[in-house]
Design a protein around this motif. Structure first.
Motif, PDB file in Angstrom:
ATOM      1  N   ALA A 136       0.820  -1.209   0.000  1.00  0.00           N
ATOM      2  CA  ALA A 136       0.000   0.000   0.000  1.00  0.00           C
ATOM      3  C   ALA A 136       0.855   1.261   0.000  1.00  0.00           C
ATOM      4  CB  ALA A 136      -0.932  -0.009   1.207  1.00  0.00           C
ATOM      5  N   SER A 137       2.017   1.187   0.636  1.00  0.00           N
ATOM      6  CA  SER A 137       2.881   2.371   0.695  1.00  0.00           C
ATOM      7  C   SER A 137       3.363   2.799  -0.679  1.00  0.00           C
ATOM      8  CB  SER A 137       4.089   2.098   1.605  1.00  0.00           C
ATOM      9  OG  SER A 137       5.050   1.255   0.962  1.00  0.00           O
ATOM     10  N   GLN A 138       3.409   1.856  -1.612  1.00  0.00           N
ATOM     11  CA  GLN A 138       3.866   2.160  -2.963  1.00  0.00           C
ATOM     12  C   GLN A 138       2.731   2.552  -3.897  1.00  0.00           C
ATOM     13  OE1 GLN A 138       7.455   2.097  -3.341  1.00  0.00           O
ATOM     14  NE2 GLN A 138       6.855   2.102  -1.181  1.00  0.00           N
ATOM     15  N   ARG A 139       1.507   2.446  -3.401  1.00  0.00           N
ATOM     16  CA  ARG A 139       0.343   2.806  -4.224  1.00  0.00           C
ATOM     17  C   ARG A 139      -0.389   4.020  -3.665  1.00  0.00           C
ATOM     18  NH1 ARG A 139      -2.067  -3.136  -5.812  1.00  0.00           N
ATOM     19  NH2 ARG A 139      -3.919  -1.891  -6.233  1.00  0.00           N
ATOM     20  N   THR A 140       0.144   4.610  -2.600  1.00  0.00           N
ATOM     21  CA  THR A 140      -0.419   5.815  -2.003  1.00  0.00           C
ATOM     22  C   THR A 140       0.707   6.794  -1.719  1.00  0.00           C
ATOM     23  OG1 THR A 140      -0.243   4.830   0.217  1.00  0.00           O
ATOM     24  CG2 THR A 140      -2.361   4.583  -0.929  1.00  0.00           C
ATOM     25  N   ARG A 141       0.332   8.041  -1.450  1.00  0.00           N
ATOM     26  CA  ARG A 141       1.355   9.062  -1.219  1.00  0.00           C
ATOM     27  C   ARG A 141       1.183   9.782   0.114  1.00  0.00           C
ATOM     28  NH1 ARG A 141       1.229  13.053  -6.161  1.00  0.00           N
ATOM     29  NH2 ARG A 141       2.970  13.924  -4.975  1.00  0.00           N
ATOM     30  N   ARG A 142      -0.034   9.809   0.634  1.00  0.00           N
ATOM     31  CA  ARG A 142      -0.304  10.665   1.781  1.00  0.00           C
ATOM     32  C   ARG A 142      -0.912   9.945   2.975  1.00  0.00           C
ATOM     33  NH1 ARG A 142      -4.704  11.874   3.648  1.00  0.00           N
ATOM     34  NH2 ARG A 142      -5.812  11.186   1.796  1.00  0.00           N
ATOM     35  N   ILE A 143      -1.858   9.062   2.752  1.00  0.00           N
ATOM     36  CA  ILE A 143      -2.635   8.466   3.832  1.00  0.00           C
ATOM     37  C   ILE A 143      -1.739   7.677   4.782  1.00  0.00           C
ATOM     38  CG2 ILE A 143      -3.184   6.323   2.571  1.00  0.00           C
ATOM     39  CD1 ILE A 143      -6.026   6.533   3.767  1.00  0.00           C
ATOM     40  N   VAL A 159       8.998  -0.732   6.414  1.00  0.00           N
ATOM     41  CA  VAL A 159       7.778  -0.198   5.807  1.00  0.00           C
ATOM     42  C   VAL A 159       7.645   1.291   6.090  1.00  0.00           C
ATOM     43  CG1 VAL A 159       5.261  -0.349   5.741  1.00  0.00           C
ATOM     44  CG2 VAL A 159       6.630  -2.429   5.887  1.00  0.00           C
ATOM     45  N   ASP A 160       8.072   1.728   7.261  1.00  0.00           N
ATOM     46  CA  ASP A 160       8.000   3.161   7.558  1.00  0.00           C
ATOM     47  C   ASP A 160       8.893   3.953   6.616  1.00  0.00           C
ATOM     48  OD1 ASP A 160       6.840   5.198   9.259  1.00  0.00           O
ATOM     49  OD2 ASP A 160       8.875   5.525  10.004  1.00  0.00           O
ATOM     50  N   VAL A 161      10.079   3.433   6.346  1.00  0.00           N
ATOM     51  CA  VAL A 161      10.981   4.101   5.397  1.00  0.00           C
ATOM     52  C   VAL A 161      10.360   4.117   4.001  1.00  0.00           C
ATOM     53  CG1 VAL A 161      13.196   3.898   4.225  1.00  0.00           C
ATOM     54  CG2 VAL A 161      13.083   3.661   6.708  1.00  0.00           C
ATOM     55  N   LEU A 162       9.796   2.979   3.582  1.00  0.00           N
ATOM     56  CA  LEU A 162       9.180   2.906   2.255  1.00  0.00           C
ATOM     57  C   LEU A 162       8.004   3.864   2.121  1.00  0.00           C
ATOM     58  CD1 LEU A 162       9.175  -0.966   1.656  1.00  0.00           C
ATOM     59  CD2 LEU A 162      10.543   0.733   0.429  1.00  0.00           C
ATOM     60  N   SER A 163       7.300   4.087   3.218  1.00  0.00           N
ATOM     61  CA  SER A 163       6.106   4.925   3.166  1.00  0.00           C
ATOM     62  C   SER A 163       6.406   6.404   3.381  1.00  0.00           C
ATOM     63  CB  SER A 163       5.095   4.464   4.232  1.00  0.00           C
ATOM     64  OG  SER A 163       5.567   4.782   5.534  1.00  0.00           O
ATOM     65  N   GLY A 164       7.649   6.726   3.688  1.00  0.00           N
ATOM     66  CA  GLY A 164       7.990   8.112   3.972  1.00  0.00           C
ATOM     67  C   GLY A 164       7.530   8.556   5.342  1.00  0.00           C
ATOM     68  N   GLY A 165       7.521   7.632   6.307  1.00  0.00           N
ATOM     69  CA  GLY A 165       7.164   7.992   7.679  1.00  0.00           C
ATOM     70  C   GLY A 165       5.680   8.024   7.946  1.00  0.00           C
ATOM     71  N   TRP A 209     -15.474  17.207  10.290  1.00  0.00           N
ATOM     72  CA  TRP A 209     -14.193  16.826   9.679  1.00  0.00           C
ATOM     73  C   TRP A 209     -14.088  17.358   8.268  1.00  0.00           C
ATOM     74  CZ3 TRP A 209     -13.672  13.391   5.419  1.00  0.00           C
ATOM     75  CH2 TRP A 209     -12.351  12.983   5.147  1.00  0.00           C
ATOM     76  N   SER A 210     -12.884  17.681   7.856  1.00  0.00           N
ATOM     77  CA  SER A 210     -12.597  18.099   6.481  1.00  0.00           C
ATOM     78  C   SER A 210     -11.595  17.134   5.870  1.00  0.00           C
ATOM     79  CB  SER A 210     -12.010  19.519   6.445  1.00  0.00           C
ATOM     80  OG  SER A 210     -12.938  20.456   6.973  1.00  0.00           O
ATOM     81  N   PRO A 211     -11.833  16.678   4.624  1.00  0.00           N
ATOM     82  CA  PRO A 211     -10.913  15.714   4.005  1.00  0.00           C
ATOM     83  C   PRO A 211      -9.548  16.328   3.754  1.00  0.00           C
ATOM     84  CG  PRO A 211     -12.539  16.529   2.418  1.00  0.00           C
ATOM     85  CD  PRO A 211     -12.979  17.014   3.758  1.00  0.00           C
ATOM     86  N   ALA A 212      -8.527  15.477   3.837  1.00  0.00           N
ATOM     87  CA  ALA A 212      -7.176  15.914   3.563  1.00  0.00           C
ATOM     88  C   ALA A 212      -7.011  16.220   2.076  1.00  0.00           C
ATOM     89  CB  ALA A 212      -6.176  14.845   3.993  1.00  0.00           C
ATOM     90  N   ALA A 213      -6.133  17.137   1.766  1.00  0.00           N
ATOM     91  CA  ALA A 213      -5.874  17.468   0.371  1.00  0.00           C
ATOM     92  C   ALA A 213      -5.214  16.304  -0.324  1.00  0.00           C
ATOM     93  CB  ALA A 213      -4.998  18.714   0.283  1.00  0.00           C
ATOM     94  N   SER A 214      -5.554  16.042  -1.566  1.00  0.00           N
ATOM     95  CA  SER A 214      -4.950  14.948  -2.323  1.00  0.00           C
ATOM     96  C   SER A 214      -3.538  15.304  -2.710  1.00  0.00           C
ATOM     97  CB  SER A 214      -5.784  14.651  -3.570  1.00  0.00           C
ATOM     98  OG  SER A 214      -5.831  15.797  -4.415  1.00  0.00           O
ATOM     99  N   GLY A 215      -2.753  14.217  -3.034  1.00  0.00           N
ATOM    100  CA  GLY A 215      -1.393  14.425  -3.477  1.00  0.00           C
ATOM    101  C   GLY A 215      -0.393  14.446  -2.355  1.00  0.00           C
TER     102      GLY A 215
END
Length: 349
Positions: free
Chosen positions: A67-74, A98-104, A343-349
């Motif tokens: 999932a970390s390689q198919r998402t950028r923010r979540i 996995v934390d490194v792969l996901s960018g923390g 709640w407000s959705p997070a910005a995409s990207g």
């Protein structure tokens, strides 16, 4: 969340990731697609539940690596990893990778205690060391120390052309601060607070009496959950600012078909009897599933003592529904229920 003027800050979801044992690929792919959808809808986090020796995801950390390689923010989490099945050192390596792969973005949630169906699995899981294994809180502390970068070996240096480290590699700065504990009792919640961990609450609590051991005639799930949250924050160094996430089962029906609404109502009705009295030797009390329009569910949540004490949630998806049902439920949570809770959705990207 003291009143309705305080908006829900973070919205997540939890799924079990069901699959067909005769063809497990599509089920795993469906789970990854659901996480991708969650990111597009603006969810803040997606969580996977462990299901060992069942037809649900047995290795959430591996799935979250994908999932970390198919998402950028979540943000990506486990809710929860039962440490009785794990070697803390090896788990620390996997989590850090996995934390490194996901960018923390990884949020590991853990729990302790003997593995489920211990007598049936002990010979396969710990054939030589079952009697010596420690399933206490000490297992969490081992994991926490390793994630912080404390020594895992008495040696570091170079041997020939190979270099060795004395601590877990890769090291993921900040990961230890994102460790969550899944507590079912006030004792566990208090302990998690004393350790400075984050707290995951769910739709299950241990039925406990008051300070004098008095047992009520009628159990109140929300009051029990609130007592755990209050005990956690009272023991935590951050006090009222300590992070707590609630994980009730919510099923909004705003865009559901008539057939889906009928299915959802039957599902909740079939599970309702277990919410009246404590279940099993562990005296576990389950929360009723919340089914209805987003406005109706929001009204119930505003009146829920546990929800009133949090500003982040990871709503649990029902275990046995079809992929189309999950898409409808997730979409209604993000586009209707979340906004109804401020709640407000997070910005995409």
């Amino acid at each position: 969340m003291p009143d309705r003027s305080t908006p829900l800050r973070r919205l997540g979801f939890l799924t079990i990731g069901l699959f067909d044992p005769a063809d497990p690929g599509p089920g795993h792919e469906s789970t990854l697609a659901l996480i991708e959808l969650g990111e597009r809808l603006g969810f803040d986090s997606a969580w996977l539940r462990h299901r060992h020796l069942q037809h649900g995801i047995s290795s959430p950390v591996a799935v979250l690596a994908a999932a970390s390689q198919r998402t950028r923010r979540i943000e990506l989490g486990t809710a929860v990893t039962p440490l009785g099945w794990e070697n803390p050192l090896r788990l620390a390596e996997d989590l850090a990778t996995v934390d490194v792969l996901s960018g923390g973005r990884l949020n590991p949630g853990v729990s302790v205690g003997p593995p489920m169906r211990w007598d049936d699995v002990r010979a396969a899981l710990y054939p030589d060391t079952a009697e010596a294994e420690d399933f206490s809180y000490a297992r969490v502390l081992r994991l926490l120390r390793l994630l912080r970068g404390e020594p895992a070996s008495t040696f570091s240096g170079t041997v020939g052309i190979e270099e060795f480290s004395d601590h877990v590699q890769p090291h993921a700065p900040g990961l230890a601060a994102r460790l969550w504990y899944g507590a079912a009792s006030r004792r566990s919640a208090t302990w998690a607070g004393e350790q400075g961990l984050n707290l995951l609450t769910s739709s299950v609590v241990r039925a406990e009496g008051d300070a004098d051991g008095e047992q009520p005639d009628r159990w109140d799930f929300a009051a029990l959950q609130r007592a755990q949250i209050d005990a956690f924050r009272a023991a935590h160094p951050a006090g009222p600012d300590a992070r707590v996430s609630q994980g009730l089962v919510v099923i909004p029906t705003d865009s559901a078909s008539a057939a889906q609404r009928e299915k959802y109502a039957a599902y909740a009705a079939g599970r309702l009897p277990r919410t009246a009295t404590p279940q099993g030797p562990g005296r576990l009390l389950f929360a009723p599933d919340l089914v209805g329009t987003a406005a109706e569910i929001a009204e119930q949540l505003w009146g829920h003592a546990g929800f009133q004490a949090v500003d982040e949630v990871a709503f649990a998806l029902p275990f046995t529904f079809a992929p189309d049902d999950y898409v409808q439920i997730l979409t209604d949570i993000a586009t209707r229920l979340g906004p109804a809770l401020g709640w407000s959705p997070a910005a995409s990207g």
